[in-house]
Design an enzyme around this catalytic site. Structure first.
Site, PDB file in Angstrom:
ATOM      1  N   LYS B 186       0.842  -1.146  -0.087  1.00 41.20           N
ATOM      2  CA  LYS B 186      -0.009   0.039   0.019  1.00 41.20           C
ATOM      3  C   LYS B 186       0.894   1.273   0.111  1.00 41.20           C
ATOM      4  O   LYS B 186       1.453   1.492   0.967  1.00 41.20           O
ATOM      5  CB  LYS B 186      -0.956  -0.086   1.339  1.00 41.20           C
ATOM      6  CG  LYS B 186      -1.465   1.291   1.623  1.00 41.20           C
ATOM      7  CD  LYS B 186      -2.595   1.543   0.791  1.00 41.20           C
ATOM      8  CE  LYS B 186      -3.216   3.072   1.587  1.00 41.20           C
ATOM      9  NZ  LYS B 186      -2.093   4.022   1.837  1.00 41.20           N
ATOM     10  N   GLY B 242       5.319   4.130  10.449  1.00 42.85           N
ATOM     11  CA  GLY B 242       4.621   5.340  10.468  1.00 42.85           C
ATOM     12  C   GLY B 242       4.261   5.754  11.845  1.00 42.85           C
ATOM     13  O   GLY B 242       4.877   5.550  12.658  1.00 42.85           O
ATOM     14  N   SER B 243       3.093   6.558  11.957  1.00 43.62           N
ATOM     15  CA  SER B 243       2.738   7.006  13.198  1.00 43.62           C
ATOM     16  C   SER B 243       1.989   5.954  14.138  1.00 43.62           C
ATOM     17  O   SER B 243       1.660   4.832  13.781  1.00 43.62           O
ATOM     18  CB  SER B 243       1.520   7.906  12.980  1.00 43.62           C
ATOM     19  OG  SER B 243       0.369   7.331  12.598  1.00 43.62           O
ATOM     20  N   ARG B 244       2.079   6.419  15.623  1.00 43.91           N
ATOM     21  CA  ARG B 244       1.467   5.695  16.499  1.00 43.91           C
ATOM     22  C   ARG B 244      -0.127   5.209  16.252  1.00 43.91           C
ATOM     23  O   ARG B 244      -0.406   3.903  16.431  1.00 43.91           O
ATOM     24  CB  ARG B 244       1.756   6.172  17.982  1.00 43.91           C
ATOM     25  CG  ARG B 244       1.461   5.475  18.985  1.00 43.91           C
ATOM     26  CD  ARG B 244       1.876   5.980  20.258  1.00 43.91           C
ATOM     27  NE  ARG B 244       1.444   5.221  21.518  1.00 43.91           N
ATOM     28  CZ  ARG B 244       1.950   5.360  22.843  1.00 43.91           C
ATOM     29  NH1 ARG B 244       2.917   6.272  22.830  1.00 43.91           N
ATOM     30  NH2 ARG B 244       1.565   4.835  23.781  1.00 43.91           N
ATOM     31  N   GLY B 246      -1.698   5.326  13.506  1.00 49.10           N
ATOM     32  CA  GLY B 246      -1.939   4.488  12.077  1.00 49.10           C
ATOM     33  C   GLY B 246      -1.553   3.159  12.725  1.00 49.10           C
ATOM     34  O   GLY B 246      -2.163   2.181  12.156  1.00 49.10           O
ATOM     35  N   GLY B 247      -0.218   2.841  13.245  1.00 49.36           N
ATOM     36  CA  GLY B 247       0.338   1.405  13.363  1.00 49.36           C
ATOM     37  C   GLY B 247      -0.798   0.898  14.486  1.00 49.36           C
ATOM     38  O   GLY B 247      -1.302  -0.073  14.077  1.00 49.36           O
ATOM     39  N   GLU B 266       6.429  -0.166  12.984  1.00 51.59           N
ATOM     40  CA  GLU B 266       7.459   0.645  13.773  1.00 51.59           C
ATOM     41  C   GLU B 266       6.832   2.260  13.718  1.00 51.59           C
ATOM     42  O   GLU B 266       6.326   2.666  12.920  1.00 51.59           O
ATOM     43  CB  GLU B 266       8.644   0.815  12.797  1.00 51.59           C
ATOM     44  CG  GLU B 266       9.674   1.403  13.536  1.00 51.59           C
ATOM     45  CD  GLU B 266      10.832   2.073  12.403  1.00 51.59           C
ATOM     46  OE1 GLU B 266      10.704   3.278  12.471  1.00 51.59           O
ATOM     47  OE2 GLU B 266      11.054   1.346  11.610  1.00 51.59           O
ATOM     48  N   CYS B 303      13.023   8.425  12.534  1.00 51.94           N
ATOM     49  CA  CYS B 303      12.279   7.765  13.513  1.00 51.94           C
ATOM     50  C   CYS B 303      13.318   7.521  14.732  1.00 51.94           C
ATOM     51  O   CYS B 303      13.220   7.311  15.700  1.00 51.94           O
ATOM     52  CB  CYS B 303      11.873   6.472  13.190  1.00 51.94           C
ATOM     53  SG  CYS B 303      12.753   5.498  12.042  1.00 51.94           S
TER      54      CYS B 303
END
Lengths: 509, 509
Positions: B186, B242-244, B246-247, B266, B303
């Site tokens: 994606k 990506g972001s917290r 989103g994850g 991550e 990151c």
């Protein structure tokens, strides 16, 4: 002489006695409550055990592999020293025949010694040194060194059906301690006296080696104690063996924590067995007898029980069914582990028996005794099996269903429809090789272990064993709960970049 | 000459063009929409890609390590062949300076070659043979052989900040393909043209080697496409950077599936840096300069950015802050990856600036250009840091906070309070060894990598690298997304019991 059972909690070096107690220990063969009664764990007890485990973790994670190896050997020695008293108590609480309890005790002791060996070998630490290259362009390459470290305190949920091998000092505990993780066991209420005896042995080993007391605690109790344990912030991983409902509840709790943690739940497996045509032709009768032996051992209360048999319709299959039926007809019902497990088994059989598309092929012998319902073999068509997912679900106990396939295409559709299982088995002769290859290509995606010309029950403690498998057999198909790599469930890697010798961990210097 | 960008989806060997298109590609330095416009993935597209991946899996999982190695090398070769056109497009879409894009391209190519090597070595397969012992008592020991097998099709979510190294042909894709898992990427909407160029290179490599087309697909689109992908029953694992938020959304979706699957996300890391007293005394000024270099590289959009600095109050610390402030005062703001990332950064800085207990120590140079906000260094006291968890949260961009501790006890309280991070760093001189040991004992529990006398940015592709860490740095601290063992995320073990030679997999014969 061992300490008499008290029914107290074991939290670190302490024993917690309280006046309110529960009658958990029941002689499953008679229904009688056994003494003593047991203290139920409060959330304050969970908190105390967890904080002690956390304190212990700081020291225990840095013990040398040699110390942890000694610790495991000492636990093994103390289990052996419990002798017949342990065997008797297990039998009393679980109704498992003594000859099988002895085998399970020996396997538990072997497993502790096995992990004592695994620890000493240090392979699981993955020591890797990738030296600096200051001259590398465009940037110098740093010195990088990797090792595995312990995750933290582990909550272990003992199973009802292996009161020794998958319980207080079972594989989860042994591998977590080997990794350097303190363990808090939530003992199964189906064998609380057994749990206490084994727990006291571990407690004594902790004291004898002057390890920090929080390395081990044993909590007894019901669902509330288990929930509090999994939610506790000091707990960093969970090992569980039991039902799909119980396992998924723990998975859900662990995922909903502010800090989610891994849950290794071994849950539900029906373990498909394929009887291929040439094998059926050659030895239908013998296979029928061996099938019933595998199906009824320990009253069928094994996670590797052969719960589904898949074969092409043929006269040889009828011979197999006839042989299995005759064999099962001579097997007496034995008392099951608990009244609850027995009730579920009886209900599961009733649902199969009432199913319009299911034929009852054979029953074992009724004894009329409490918690006893004999084994049962059912059969159905591939079409019916494909139409109703309920026919593929686990009925925990000596129940199995034979799926009669009209052709290889149906057999492959049945195979494609399977969920994850611990074991897949194929019976074959040289003439079956091509069909076996076709089945194996799909079956390999569904199981953790493939067995040829044997039976799924019987799990070796071996570096090449996988006791695991895709969901719902387990909640984490990347792991095994038996064998060398079980220790890896409780480790994570850390990399050390340009860390000077004085500060490097011993194995990386 | 490369194929001109079309904005189509790449599903297996096909390209999917549709009239409705989205203006995803934006020049972040000017705000202009870039051509072409992109097709948005429908749930039918997800379904088609997933079914193709599943069909491909049956063949691809059984390809020899040599074939998969060749495949990775060919992808690397095709990335190199894209030359300046790729570099230019990445720069246009992300505003990352070209010199850094070239470094990232080289690292991506190196990583593909690295996994080509890892595959050929075959170590990740864990081949283990434990031979039969028919004479063993009380039961014969069977022949047991173990290997690792591929999990199944993997969904990869590319990150915004590494349009090459953690995107379409990045580490997740390389390690999943190496393991024998088809990949559906994606693509991140922040660099859709880059994704298409790289995706077409992989698509061409699949065709050239006659691999089944479903081995790779590239889907572009927003949240809906990602949700449909993670929920699809043919997907067996997820890689995400990506972001917290989103994850954790993906983790939740994956856990709620009828068949839960692992998610390697991550997410969020602020990477504490300790400046110990003797080191500060010896080289405060140099450390101040190096800190700002690490903080502002790639606009701080890494990151492994040094987002928290922890040190004891001292005149040497003031010298460090003065040096860092002077250095940052000469660093111009650069355009950030997207308008959204820029807005979040600006809001994060504003929240810190308005905080009663936070002092703004230094700012970089305003340019007044679109999507540009300069770097910022804040400071606070240990007490304030301990009182307000918001001060420890990630502000993605060149923002960092210095935590001034009154004494070692406060420093250790701050250390205990930390969540999980990718990297922990210590600056030390010989006089700091004891304090460093005390900090490391706790810090080791919180990070995946410990760095001494360096800076956290810069992640080597090495067998000894861990790019991972405890939650919330990642959703699975047992794994790394960079380095040899990244491949293990996409494998599970299978044991073969008494399987005859003709039916054993090649490596186990």
């Amino acid at each position: 002489m061992t300490t008499p059972l008290t029914g107290d909690l074991l939290i670190g070096a302490r024993t917690i006695a309280r006046p309110e107690r529960q009658p958990w220990a029941v002689n499953s063969a008679t229904g009688e409550v056994l003494e003593p009664r047991f203290v139920e764990t409060s959330s304050a007890d969970v908190d105390q055990a967890a904080e002690l485990a956390w304190q212990a973790f700081g020291v225990f994670r840095r013990t040398s592999p040699d110390v942890r190896s000694q610790f495991l050997l000492l636990i093994a020695q103390k289990l052996v020293a419990l002798g017949d008293e342990l065997i008797d108590r297990v039998h009393l609480e679980t109704a498992i025949p003594k000859v099988r309890v002895v085998l399970e005790r020996d396997r538990t002791v072997f497993q502790l010694r096995f992990f004592a060996h695994v620890v000493r070998e240090e392979q699981f630490l993955d020591y890797t040194i990738d030296p600096a290259r200051p001259e590398r362009l465009p940037f110098p390459k740093p010195d990088l060194r990797l090792r595995q470290v312990a995750l933290g305190p582990v909550a272990v949920f003992g199973s009802s059906n292996f009161p020794l091998a998958f319980s207080v000092a079972g594989g989860d505990t042994a591998s977590a301690l080997a990794a350097g993780c303190p363990v808090i066991v939530k003992g199964h209420p189906a064998h609380p006296g057994t749990s206490e005896m084994v727990g006291r042995a571990i407690q004594a080993a902790v004291a004898e080696l002057n390890l920090p007391e929080g390395v081990f605690s044993l909590l007894t109790g019901g669902i509330d104690a288990g929930v509090a344990l999994v939610k506790h912030p000091r707990i960093k991983a969970v090992g569980f063996t039991g039902s799909r409902g119980g396992g998924m509840a723990l998975v859900g709790l662990a995922a909903a924590r502010p800090e989610p943690i891994p849950v290794y739940a071994e849950m539900s497996s029906v373990n498909p067995v394929y009887l291929l045509p040439a094998a059926l032709e050659a030895r239908a009768e013998q296979m029928g007898e061996d099938y019933v032996a595998s199906l009824t051992v320990s009253g069928g209360q094994l996670c590797t029980n052969p719960g589904i048999v898949i074969a092409l319709q043929s006269p040889a299959l009828d011979r197999f069914v006839a042989s299995a039926s005759a064999t099962l007809g001579q097997v007496k019902a034995m008392p099951m582990l608990t009244a609850g497990i027995h009730a579920n088994y009886a209900n599961g059989l009733a649902a199969f028996a009432e199913h319009a598309d299911v034929v009852l092929e054979a029953r074992g012998i009724e004894t009329g005794k409490i918690n006893c319902t004999p084994g049962a073999i059912f059969s159905t068509t591939a079409k019916a099996f494909l139409n109703d997912p309920a026919l593929s679900h686990e009925v925990f106990g000596a129940s199995s269903i034979i799926v009669r396939c009209d052709n290889v295409d149906e057999m492959m559709q049945v195979t494609e429809s399977l969920e994850g299982h611990l074991v897949g088995t194929l019976h074959l002769e040289p003439g079956d090789t091509e069909m076996a290859r076709t089945v194996m290509e799909v079956l390999e995606l569904k199981v953790g272990r493939l067995v040829v010309n044997g039976w799924p029950t019987g799990v070796e403690v071996s570096p090449a064993m996988v006791h695991g498998g895709p969901f719902p057999a387990t909640s984490d198909s990347r792991s095994t709960s038996v064998g060398t790599s079980a220790i890896r469930r409780f480790l994570r890697p850390v990399s050390y970049q340009n860390v000077p010798q004085t500060l490097l961990p011993d194995g990386l210097k």
